[in-house]
Write an enzyme that holds these catalytic residues in place. Structure first.
Site, short mmCIF file in Angstrom:
data_model
loop_
_atom_site.label_atom_id
_atom_site.label_comp_id
_atom_site.label_asym_id
_atom_site.label_seq_id
_atom_site.Cartn_x
_atom_site.Cartn_y
_atom_site.Cartn_z
N LYS A 1 0.85 -1.19 0.00
CA LYS A 1 0.00 0.00 0.00
C LYS A 1 0.88 1.24 0.00
CE LYS A 1 -1.86 2.89 2.64
NZ LYS A 1 -1.84 4.06 1.73
N GLU B 1 9.94 1.99 10.26
CA GLU B 1 10.98 2.96 9.88
C GLU B 1 10.31 4.32 9.91
OE1 GLU B 1 14.03 2.13 9.27
OE2 GLU B 1 13.90 -0.03 8.94
N CYS C 1 13.38 11.79 5.61
CA CYS C 1 13.45 11.35 7.00
C CYS C 1 14.86 11.55 7.56
CB CYS C 1 13.05 9.88 7.10
SG CYS C 1 13.97 8.83 5.96
N GLU D 1 9.77 17.08 13.76
CA GLU D 1 10.13 16.93 12.36
C GLU D 1 9.31 17.93 11.53
OE1 GLU D 1 8.93 13.20 10.58
OE2 GLU D 1 10.88 12.95 9.65
P1 NAD Z 1 2.31 8.67 7.23
O1 NAD Z 1 2.66 8.01 8.51
O2 NAD Z 1 1.27 9.70 7.23
O3 NAD Z 1 1.87 7.57 6.15
C1 NAD Z 1 2.70 6.50 5.79
C2 NAD Z 1 1.86 5.41 5.16
O4 NAD Z 1 1.00 4.87 6.17
C3 NAD Z 1 0.93 5.88 4.05
O5 NAD Z 1 0.86 4.89 3.06
C4 NAD Z 1 -0.39 6.05 4.76
O6 NAD Z 1 -1.52 6.00 3.90
C5 NAD Z 1 -0.36 4.87 5.71
N1 NAD Z 1 -1.22 4.99 6.89
C6 NAD Z 1 -1.78 6.10 7.43
N2 NAD Z 1 -2.50 5.77 8.54
C7 NAD Z 1 -2.37 4.43 8.70
C8 NAD Z 1 -2.84 3.50 9.67
N3 NAD Z 1 -3.60 3.89 10.71
N4 NAD Z 1 -2.49 2.21 9.55
C9 NAD Z 1 -1.69 1.79 8.53
N5 NAD Z 1 -1.23 2.62 7.57
C10 NAD Z 1 -1.55 3.94 7.66
O7 NAD Z 1 3.69 9.24 6.66
P2 NAD Z 1 3.93 10.15 5.38
O8 NAD Z 1 3.44 11.53 5.67
O9 NAD Z 1 3.47 9.46 4.13
O10 NAD Z 1 5.52 10.13 5.29
C11 NAD Z 1 6.34 11.01 5.98
C12 NAD Z 1 6.92 10.38 7.22
O11 NAD Z 1 7.61 9.18 6.88
C13 NAD Z 1 7.93 11.26 7.90
O12 NAD Z 1 7.76 11.20 9.28
C14 NAD Z 1 9.26 10.62 7.51
O13 NAD Z 1 10.31 10.89 8.38
C15 NAD Z 1 8.90 9.18 7.47
N6 NAD Z 1 9.85 8.43 6.66
C16 NAD Z 1 10.69 7.55 7.29
C17 NAD Z 1 11.65 6.86 6.55
C18 NAD Z 1 12.61 5.90 7.21
O14 NAD Z 1 13.23 5.12 6.51
N7 NAD Z 1 12.75 5.91 8.51
C19 NAD Z 1 11.71 7.03 5.16
C20 NAD Z 1 10.83 7.92 4.56
C21 NAD Z 1 9.89 8.61 5.32
#
Ligand code: NAD
Length: 484
Positions: free
Chosen positions: A183, A257, A291, A387
């Site tokens: 997803k 992550e 990130c 962040e």
């Molecule tokens: P997000 O947490 O809003 O969403 C991530 C994914 O989770 C999306 O596909 C979203 O639709 C899904 N999601 C949302 N609610 C959910 C739930 N309740 N259950 C399961 N899935 C759900 O994050 P974002 O805004 O898409 O991405 C940005 C964040 O990701 C930042 O905090 C960034 O630091 C982090 N990030 C971390 C890494 C790493 O490797 N550590 C890499 C890239 C991004």
């Protein structure tokens, strides 16, 4: 010069069990071009019924299909073909990723898509050497371990590096013999739709890879599904904590992550020109939606003002604009909500003692904001502790190595960190003392599919990339044959 934005858009349908399907309830959502705000296409939003079908297809393919029973080398050959197909269509992939996410084409061409190819090739090669061990036991026996796939993997990815983070999960998960339900983020699903076509063309059998586009509730339904064996989640710390809690309650394996607040420490003995160039790249790369962004620069006092001035100068000169224009380094934020979040942090800064340079919003459409440099920010400020996820950097002075380490480690995050110095002894000492999953010396974002990364603290747990990334998708079985 502006390069053509035209690129064929993949069909916005679900890929389940080798079939292209609309959502069962017919729901779709618009995908916006972040550079113009204009709708590019509509993509299916999977509901619980679609999640159930996708997990069912993956379960069937895992339990009965050929993928989990193929030898690692056979699976590796399919992954090599994925890499070849990606290479043949690299231009299309790069353009699609730039269009969807707003990343400058310069970066999708030289960083994102080459990294995706490299990741598939790395795991195609690595899995060929997959092996267990024989062990000497106290009683007479022939005892050995087998490395087996876990089962159905739910891969949930964020909006900021859609193609790279898809590859980071799909390549090792598939190499290990698992089947996958993926997803992607609701804002940026287009490269995953193209992936789905390529994986099938390369020979991943029906049900081996299933793609369900959708939103948070789609992800939540996937996490809750009893047919899922392992959850590989990348996203925010807030959602990651919910996912980990839910996974733990049902005893599913999980890796999370999550976010970061990377500290980049510049010591006075560093090559200052190179350190400043590194610091600028570290916070503007991917428009700060990274990130591992170097979003906090800590500078030893004798060179502090020189670094503040240089970063401020760069903030107003780094080219911001259309990701398809030559020379552009900073594109738009990926969506209106992301832009609003960054603007709210800059508003907060404006009403504090912080000194701000940059952060301009160009006139016109699209979700643009220029790089911003903040000095005179207290360690407990949300600008240091949270962040921001945009092209915003704070600069803080320090007087001693211990103070720099304390400040660097002084947030709840621990994903990436870096230091710039010519002193080799100090480099090793400080690298060991930093709370982070990956530390860079004299550079930033020196990433490679062979080098694991992951978090400590609120940045999550689990490691991706490297042999550790493959381990995350394997379980060990012991077999003991009685020789008595
Ligand atoms: P997000 O947490 O809003 O969403 C991530 C994914 O989770 C999306 O596909 C979203 O639709 C899904 N999601 C949302 N609610 C959910 C739930 N309740 N259950 C399961 N899935 C759900 O994050 P974002 O805004 O898409 O991405 C940005 C964040 O990701 C930042 O905090 C960034 O630091 C982090 N990030 C971390 C890494 C790493 O490797 N550590 C890499 C890239 C991004």
């Amino acid at each position: 010069m502006t390069i053509t934005r035209s690129v064929p858009l993949p069909q916005g349908l679900l890929h389940i069990g080798g079939k292209l399907l609309p959502a069962a309830d017919g729901r779709t959502a618009p995908i916006l071009d972040p550079a113009t705000g204009v709708e590019l296409t509509q993509v299916a939003v999977a509901g619980p019924e679609d999640v159930d079908r996708a997990v069912g297809a993956a379960r069937e393919a895992f339990d009965n299909g050929p993928w989990s029973r193929m030898t690692p080398r056979e699976r590796g050959r399919v992954l090599w073909r994925v890499a070849d197909l990606l290479r043949a269509r690299a231009t299309e992939f790069a353009r699609l990723e730039s269009l969807d996410v707003g990343k400058p084409l310069m970066f999708t061409t030289t960083v994102d898509i080459p990294t995706v190819i490299d990741t598939f090739e790395y795991y195609a090669g690595l899995v060929a050497g997959l092996e267990g061990a024989t062990r000497a036991t106290a009683a007479p026996s022939f005892a050995y371990t087998r490395r087996e796939p876990i089962g159905v993997v739910a891969a949930i990815t964020p909006f900021n590096f859609p193609a790279i983070l898809s590859a980071t999960k799909l390549a090792p998960a598939l190499a290990a013999g698992n089947t996958v339900v993926h997803k992607p983020a609701p804002e940026t699903p287009l490269s995953a739709l193209l992936f789905a076509e390529l994986l099938a063309e390369a020979g991943v059998p029906e049900g081996g890879y299933n793609l369900i586009t959708g939103d948070g509730p789609t992800g939540a339904a996937l996490v809750a599904h009893p047919g899922v064996d392992k959850i590989a989640f990348t996203g925010s710390s807030a959602v990651g904590a919910q996912v980990a809690a839910q996974a733990s309650a049902s005893l599913k394996q999980v890796t999370v992550e999550l976010g970061g607040k990377g500290a980049n420490i510049i010591f006075a003995d560093a090559d200052l020109g190179a350190a400043i160039e590194t610091a600028v790249g570290a916070f503007v790369f991917n428009t700060g939606q990274f990130c591992m962004s170097g979003s906090r620069v800590l500078v030893e006092r004798p060179v502090y003002q020189a670094v503040v001035d240089a970063l401020g100068g760069a903030a107003t000169h780094v080219p911001v604009g259309d990701p398809f224009s030559e020379g552009v380094v900073v594109g738009p934020m990926a969506g209106p909500n992301h832009l609003a979040k960054v603007v709210s942090y800059l508003d907060q800064a404006a009403s504090s003692d912080a000194q701000l340079v940059g952060g301009q919003r160009p006139d016109g459409p699209g979700f643009f904001i220029g790089p911003a440099v903040l000095s005179h920010v207290a360690q407990d400020s949300p600008l240091i502790q949270e962040e921001v996820f945009g092209p915003v950097v704070t600069v803080q002075p320090f007087d001693t190595e211990d103070e720099a380490i304390r400040m660097a480690n002084g947030t709840r995050y621990g994903l990436s960190a870096g230091l710039q110095t010519k002193d080799v002894t100090r480099a090793h000492r400080v690298a060991g003392a930093l709370n982070a999953g990956i530390v860079w010396v004299n550079g930033w974002a020196l990433l490679d599919p062979a080098m694991p990364f992951g978090g400590v603290g609120a940045s999550g747990y689990g490691r991706e990339n490297g042999p550790e990334g493959l381990d995350g998708y394997l379980r060990t079985k012991s077999v003991v044959i009685n020789l008595a």
